[in-house]
Design an enzyme around this catalytic site. Structure first.
Site, short mmCIF file in Angstrom:
data_model
loop_
_atom_site.label_atom_id
_atom_site.label_comp_id
_atom_site.label_asym_id
_atom_site.label_seq_id
_atom_site.Cartn_x
_atom_site.Cartn_y
_atom_site.Cartn_z
N GLY A 212 0.81 -1.21 0.00
CA GLY A 212 0.00 0.00 0.00
C GLY A 212 0.85 1.26 0.00
CB SER A 214 6.10 -0.35 1.52
OG SER A 214 5.44 -1.56 1.23
CB VAL A 216 9.88 -5.06 -1.17
CG1 VAL A 216 10.95 -5.95 -0.54
CG2 VAL A 216 8.79 -4.77 -0.14
CG ASP A 328 -3.75 -7.57 6.87
OD1 ASP A 328 -4.77 -7.91 6.23
OD2 ASP A 328 -2.85 -6.87 6.39
N1 LIG Z 1 11.73 -10.06 2.15
C1 LIG Z 1 11.12 -10.11 0.96
N2 LIG Z 1 11.65 -10.84 -0.04
C2 LIG Z 1 11.04 -10.91 -1.25
N3 LIG Z 1 9.89 -10.26 -1.54
C3 LIG Z 1 9.32 -9.52 -0.58
C4 LIG Z 1 9.91 -9.40 0.71
N4 LIG Z 1 9.12 -8.61 1.46
C5 LIG Z 1 8.10 -8.24 0.68
N5 LIG Z 1 8.21 -8.79 -0.56
C6 LIG Z 1 7.28 -8.63 -1.70
O1 LIG Z 1 6.76 -7.31 -1.66
C7 LIG Z 1 5.33 -7.33 -1.52
C8 LIG Z 1 4.90 -6.18 -0.61
O2 LIG Z 1 5.52 -6.33 0.66
P1 LIG Z 1 4.73 -6.14 2.03
O3 LIG Z 1 3.51 -7.01 2.04
O4 LIG Z 1 5.66 -6.32 3.16
O5 LIG Z 1 4.32 -4.61 1.86
P2 LIG Z 1 3.16 -3.85 2.63
O6 LIG Z 1 3.26 -2.41 2.26
O7 LIG Z 1 3.25 -4.17 4.07
O8 LIG Z 1 1.89 -4.51 1.97
P3 LIG Z 1 0.35 -4.28 2.33
O9 LIG Z 1 -0.03 -2.96 1.73
O10 LIG Z 1 -0.32 -5.45 1.63
O11 LIG Z 1 0.23 -4.32 3.82
C9 LIG Z 1 5.02 -8.71 -0.94
O12 LIG Z 1 3.73 -9.17 -1.28
C10 LIG Z 1 6.10 -9.58 -1.55
O13 LIG Z 1 5.72 -10.03 -2.83
#
Ligand SMILES: Nc1ncnc2c1ncn2[C@@H]1O[C@H](COP(=O)(O)OP(=O)(O)OP(=O)(O)O)[C@@H](O)[C@H]1O
Length: 484
Positions: A212, A214, A216, A328
């Site tokens: 949402g 972020s 990665v 979640d």
């Molecule tokens: N350590 C990691 N290694 C590889 N891919 C990752 C890693 N962390 C996150 N990702 C990828 O990035 C995507 C987004 O990461 P994450 O879910 O942590 O973000 P978020 O902002 O917390 O998401 P949300 O908005 O769904 O809460 C994940 O669905 C995954 O595909």
């Protein structure tokens, strides 16, 4: 302090996401398109076009530019300038390799054939692409004098100026270290985006995913020779910022657990309003696995279904035994790392004290397809002194995670979640809480009846009737053993 630095140079172009330009012909492309550059290229930095052309001409007259290459046939020239797609990296992570489709023409020396993937940055947390902010980097021909550099527009949260950091000798070193694990395109002077976390510098290799607010990235530190995933979180929105800081705290508390993603470092950059979290690199997340499996004509094999189910149970057991309710749980939050499924996202998780059975939280941000009925039963705060007075609240317990697990198991069997077919959000939410509504369980002869019974037990609206994660593990360990 600069968290991102960059020495990509030469030209910027309004490109499509996932495309790159054949670098070998960067010079010739610039030359050929000289007449229309002002219209075509969005932004050229402080050095003016005239200056760039002068430098290119100097390089050409030295006999070191493309004039040395054999004259290309008209068809070849078109092919070479074609914008080609970068291969999907997600698939390759399962094998620990990153495949990059470097267009290499056999008849020409490899050293001039490289292209930097396009990095179409845009403000995180926004779904709309601002075309003006898109840019594509083209790595310069190694023979162009180094002063032919220009700056590029930056993503708003990357406030610091772009500077040149990477030198060619450095690059040789990095490349040779990376080769066994990651197939980088051959190059003499490629340039990288870099990111710094607590003064440790990482090269950004590619994007792994987006959330949402972020992004990665897959990163590499060549001093420690380590691959890491770095999550760059925008803290611009106060509410979600609290969630992300909470997530870091949870991760820190859970570092002993082998089903929780490892966190190595983090830094809050207050000026830039970003949080950087250094994590172990994982492969595909369960939502992508499920999407791919949904494309198959056959159902997910039983052993695979049970394997994912057990992996999820083990991961959730670990957080529950630390007094944490995830609240979640959804497939995107389970990441495949070296054969295990690990939990990656703790944005709205909560600690439950040992003398409590549930906690009351603010309105959920999680996906509605997996949310439990109790999480949707609003209880407005009645405490006038509370900052959340009057705002909707909901009660969650460990059993709320069991409901979400039931929804995921349902999806493993039926390729959809129990309420997915209801598209109107308010109808969906009222159906989830409506005790009269009977969840559909179509015939599923490809799985044992026990699995359907388990889903039914997890998806009971009465919290007390649902099994605990420990109960589920006991039930399934035997079944899994007999299959494996
Ligand atoms: N350590 C990691 N290694 C590889 N891919 C990752 C890693 N962390 C996150 N990702 C990828 O990035 C995507 C987004 O990461 P994450 O879910 O942590 O973000 P978020 O902002 O917390 O998401 P949300 O908005 O769904 O809460 C994940 O669905 C995954 O595909």
């Amino acid at each position: 302090m600069s968290s991102f630095t960059n020495d990509f140079s030469l030209v910027t172009k309004n490109g499509q996401e996932g495309d790159f330009i054949n670098q070998r012909n960067a010079l010739s492309t610039v030359k050929r398109t000289r007449q229309c550059q002002r219209r075509k290229f969005l932004h050229i930095g402080p050095l003016q076009l005239d200056e760039i052309h002068k430098q290119i001409e100097e390089a050409e007259s030295d006999g070191i530019s493309e004039s040395k290459s054999p004259p290309a046939k008209p068809d070849d020239a078109n092919k070479e300038n074609e914008v080609k797609p970068i291969s999907k990296l997600q698939d390759s992570f399962d094998f620990g390799f990153m495949s990059l489709n470097t267009p290499v023409k056999k008849s020409e020396p490899v050293k001039n054939n490289f292209a930097t993937p396009s990095l179409n940055y845009r403000p995180i947390g926004t779904s709309k692409i601002n075309r003006n902010l898109e840019f594509q980097y083209v790595t310069p021909n190694t023979k162009i004098p180094p002063k032919v550099q220009c700056s590029v527009k930056m993503q708003p949260y990357l406030r610091t100026p772009i500077t040149k950091l990477c030198t060619a000798p450095d690059q040789h070193k990095v490349e040779s270290e990376l080769k066994p694990a990651v197939q980088l395109r051959p190059s003499l002077d490629p340039t990288f985006q870099r990111i710094k976390v607590n003064d440790v510098e990482y090269i950004i290799l590619n994007e792994l995913g987006k959330g949402g607010s972020s992004e990665v990235f897959h990163c590499y530190n060549h001093e420690m020779k380590t691959h890491r995933a770095i999550k760059v979180v925008s803290l611009a929105n106060g509410a979600s910022a609290t969630g992300f800081i909470n997530e870091v705290k949870m991760l820190k508390a859970l570092q002993q657990c082998n089903r929780i993603i490892k966190m190595f470092d983090y830094e809050i950059k207050e000026e830039e309003k970003i949080l950087l979290v250094v994590l172990e690199v994982g492969g595909t997340d369960l939502s992508k696995i499920l999407k791919e499996s949904a494309l198959n004509t056959t159902h997910m094999p039983l052993y695979m279904l049970l394997y994912y189910w057990m992996e999820m149970l083990y991961a959730v057991k670990q957080i529950h035994s630390h007094g944490i309710v995830h609240s979640d749980l959804k497939p995107a939050n389970f990441l495949k790392v070296e054969g295990y499924l690990k939990l990656i996202d703790f944005g709205i998780a909560s600690c439950i004290q040992s003398d409590m059975t549930s906690v009351v939280k603010a309105v959920p941000e999680g996906s509605f397809n997996y949310i439990s009925p109790e999480a949707l039963s609003n209880e407005n705060s009645t405490n006038v002194n509370s900052p959340s007075y009057g705002k909707p609240k909901y009660k969650i317990s460990y059993k709320s995670d069991v409901w979400s697990l039931g929804c995921i198991l349902y999806q493993l069997v039926y390729r959809r979640t129990p309420f997915q077919h209801i598209s109107q959000i308010w109808v969906k939410l009222s159906t989830i809480v409506n005790a009269e509504h009977k969840i559909e369980y179509p015939e599923a002869p490809w799985v044992p009846q026990k699995i359907i019974d388990t889903i039914r037990e997890c998806l009971q609206r009465d919290v007390k009737l649902r099994p605990s994660v420990d109960d589920l593990i006991l039930l399934y360990e035997n079944m899994f053993r007999t299959l494996s």
